[in-house]
Design an enzyme around this catalytic site. Structure first.
Site, PDB file in Angstrom:
ATOM      1  N   CYS A   1      -0.570   0.729  10.454  1.00 32.63           N
ATOM      2  CA  CYS A   1      -0.900  -0.661   9.983  1.00 32.63           C
ATOM      3  C   CYS A   1      -0.084  -1.108   9.391  1.00 32.63           C
ATOM      4  O   CYS A   1       0.892  -0.922   8.255  1.00 32.63           O
ATOM      5  CB  CYS A   1      -1.900  -0.257   8.325  1.00 32.63           C
ATOM      6  SG  CYS A   1      -2.774  -1.354   7.497  1.00 32.63           S
TER       7      CYS A   1
ATOM      8  N   CYS B   1       0.732  -1.589  -0.059  1.00 34.98           N
ATOM      9  CA  CYS B   1      -0.347  -0.350  -0.042  1.00 34.98           C
ATOM     10  C   CYS B   1       0.835   1.343   0.013  1.00 34.98           C
ATOM     11  O   CYS B   1       1.807   1.149   0.795  1.00 34.98           O
ATOM     12  CB  CYS B   1      -0.861  -0.342   1.073  1.00 34.98           C
ATOM     13  SG  CYS B   1      -2.438   1.797   1.247  1.00 34.98           S
TER      14      CYS B   1
HETATM   15  N1  SAH Z   1      -6.719   1.157   2.634  1.00 30.79           N
HETATM   16  C1  SAH Z   1      -8.261   0.655   3.090  1.00 30.79           C
HETATM   17  C2  SAH Z   1      -8.132  -0.789   3.072  1.00 30.79           C
HETATM   18  C3  SAH Z   1      -7.485  -1.672   4.041  1.00 30.79           C
HETATM   19  S1  SAH Z   1      -8.729  -1.961   5.145  1.00 30.79           S
HETATM   20  C4  SAH Z   1      -8.247   1.809   3.779  1.00 30.79           C
HETATM   21  O1  SAH Z   1      -7.942   2.645   4.597  1.00 30.79           O
HETATM   22  O2  SAH Z   1      -9.557   1.914   3.977  1.00 30.79           O
HETATM   23  C5  SAH Z   1      -8.631  -2.246   6.093  1.00 30.79           C
HETATM   24  C6  SAH Z   1      -8.842  -2.066   7.639  1.00 30.79           C
HETATM   25  O3  SAH Z   1      -8.591  -2.047   8.991  1.00 30.79           O
HETATM   26  C7  SAH Z   1      -8.805  -0.398   7.412  1.00 30.79           C
HETATM   27  O4  SAH Z   1      -9.920   0.319   8.290  1.00 30.79           O
HETATM   28  C8  SAH Z   1      -7.233   0.134   8.410  1.00 30.79           C
HETATM   29  O5  SAH Z   1      -7.309   1.162   8.914  1.00 30.79           O
HETATM   30  C9  SAH Z   1      -7.397  -1.049   9.531  1.00 30.79           C
HETATM   31  N2  SAH Z   1      -6.463  -1.104  10.382  1.00 30.79           N
HETATM   32  C10 SAH Z   1      -5.692  -1.132   9.729  1.00 30.79           C
HETATM   33  N3  SAH Z   1      -4.187  -1.317  10.588  1.00 30.79           N
HETATM   34  C11 SAH Z   1      -4.960  -1.964  11.725  1.00 30.79           C
HETATM   35  C12 SAH Z   1      -4.465  -2.686  12.429  1.00 30.79           C
HETATM   36  N4  SAH Z   1      -3.716  -2.854  12.564  1.00 30.79           N
HETATM   37  N5  SAH Z   1      -5.474  -2.471  13.240  1.00 30.79           N
HETATM   38  C13 SAH Z   1      -6.557  -2.336  13.447  1.00 30.79           C
HETATM   39  N6  SAH Z   1      -7.401  -2.249  12.282  1.00 30.79           N
HETATM   40  C14 SAH Z   1      -6.162  -1.925  11.150  1.00 30.79           C
END
Ligand code: SAH
Length: 372
Positions: A125, A118
């Site tokens: 993330c 990404c």
């Molecule tokens: N790029 C898109 C799709 C990713 S969705 C978006 O941002 O919506 C994945 C989801 O999980 C997103 O809401 C992201 O912010 C969340 N996420 C990412 N890392 C995480 C973590 N370590 N713990 C909990 N949620 C997380």
């Protein structure tokens, strides 16, 4: 001597109806043949033209010469104690992506990836920490649902549907891979393919505003916004794309998208709870204000830790308290239960193996070494 140059075969897996019909017209075939082939591929999971018994032998031979139906290669599959399935699929070029299926009663929600890695680098993330390689093609996205259903060997596809819902919440930012994702969305929603309803197909975005604005021209799928912070100062830090498209601009764009839909629908607001960072009462109060006028429901995601992230998961009590503040503020608020964490399939744990083209993963590794 004449040299025979072979053109690469066309992979039909990623072609939405209009494109497939156009291709069939090009090779001198009727549009209904395209529809038949679509049903074979997506409804019956057939990848061998010889199994398409309602298609003449001569057409099958022709198709075999110039086309193929090739899903991505599954290099790993695991089933969690709670029934969650996870796949790692290797893409041409060597990188891998991950796909997860979460069964829940008679629902099966498939979480698909849209990119290898990404480019957005949200601070909490782990996919972001892997850097970015490239966009997935439409067939690589559709191949994830094709492979997921194929893993349920021997089921009667007319009776059982392992995948009823699709969320673009795997690796990547779907709206930065707009054309391929929209083709995949339309194919997944097509009754000749997977027939996923518009209410059960959700594109999740960190807030790429121009692409949200463009979405209504090509689809009426549902939308989720990864908000994670109720003010620009904090959101700039957690979700850097906010510097380009701040919260008020984002909210207006989402409202416009919803009001352009033919039915009444709510957006999903995703909010990852990071202990001590965005989970205080003032954050809940600000969030209630920010979301005013937006038809939405809130989905809280307790942070899923990964090594050296620098963040902590709030306690169950803290999560519940935050949920109560929002519920009292008038918002339907759910907490995403952690599924499949025994097989690293939880949110933010989908990392695949990204052959990073940016220098980000290297920087992250260096930073980890400095901090150790
Ligand atoms: N790029 C898109 C799709 C990713 S969705 C978006 O941002 O919506 C994945 C989801 O999980 C997103 O809401 C992201 O912010 C969340 N996420 C990412 N890392 C995480 C973590 N370590 N713990 C909990 N949620 C997380």
């Amino acid at each position: 001597m004449t040299e025979v140059t072979s053109t690469p075969r066309k992979n039909l897996l990623g072609m939405p109806k209009a494109k497939l019909e156009a291709f069939f017209a090009e090779i001198g075939e009727k549009p209904f043949r395209a529809k038949q082939v679509m049903q074979w591929i997506h409804q019956y999971g057939v990848s061998d033209f010889d199994e398409m018994t309602n298609i003449s032998k001569s057409l099958r031979t022709k198709l075999k010469e110039i086309c193929e139906i090739t899903p991505p290669e599954v290099t790993y599959q695991n089933i969690s104690a709670d029934g969650t399935r996870k796949w790692v699929m290797r893409m041409p070029g060597g990188s891998s992506i991950e796909t997860v299926l979460i069964p829940e009663g008679n629902r099966g929600t498939l979480c698909v990836s849209s990119q290898i890695g990404c480019a957005l680098d949200c601070s909490f993330c782990s996919t972001g920490k892997q850097g970015f390689n490239r966009n997935l093609s439409t067939e690589e996205i559709v191949g994830q649902i094709f492979n997921a259903i194929a893993s349920f060997e021997g089921i009667d596809r007319n009776k059982e549907r392992p995948v009823t819902n699709v969320v673009f919440m795997g690796m990547g930012e779907p709206l930065l891979n707009f054309d391929n994702v929209m083709d995949a969305v339309n194919l997944m929603m097509d009754d000749l393919a997977y027939g996923i309803s518009k209410r059960r197909l959700t594109v999740s975005t960190a807030g790429v505003v121009p692409a949200i604005d463009k979405m209504s021209e090509v689809t009426d799928a549902s939308i989720a916004i990864s908000l994670h912070a109720p003010n620009d100062e904090l959101r700039n830090e957690l979700v850097p794309v906010n510097k380009k498209y701040p919260i008020d601009v984002l909210m207006t764009s989402v409202k416009n998208y919803l009001s352009g839909l033919p039915d009444k629908r709510k957006a999903t607001i995703e909010y990852t709870l990071l202990a001590g960072v965005n989970d205080r009462k003032e954050h809940a109060q600000q969030l209630i204000e920010v979301l005013k006028g937006l038809p939405c429901k809130i989905n809280l995601i307790p942070f899923n830790p990964f090594p050296h992230s620098g963040y902590k998961k709030p306690s169950n009590n803290e999560v519940r308290r935050f949920q109560e503040w929002l519920t009292e503020g008038g918002y339907i608020t759910t907490v995403r239960t952690t599924r499949g964490d025994d097989i690293d399939a939880a949110c933010g744990q989908l990392v695949g193996r990204v052959d990073d083209r940016t220098k980000r993963s290297e920087r992250y590794i260096n930073m980890r070494q400095v901090n150790e």
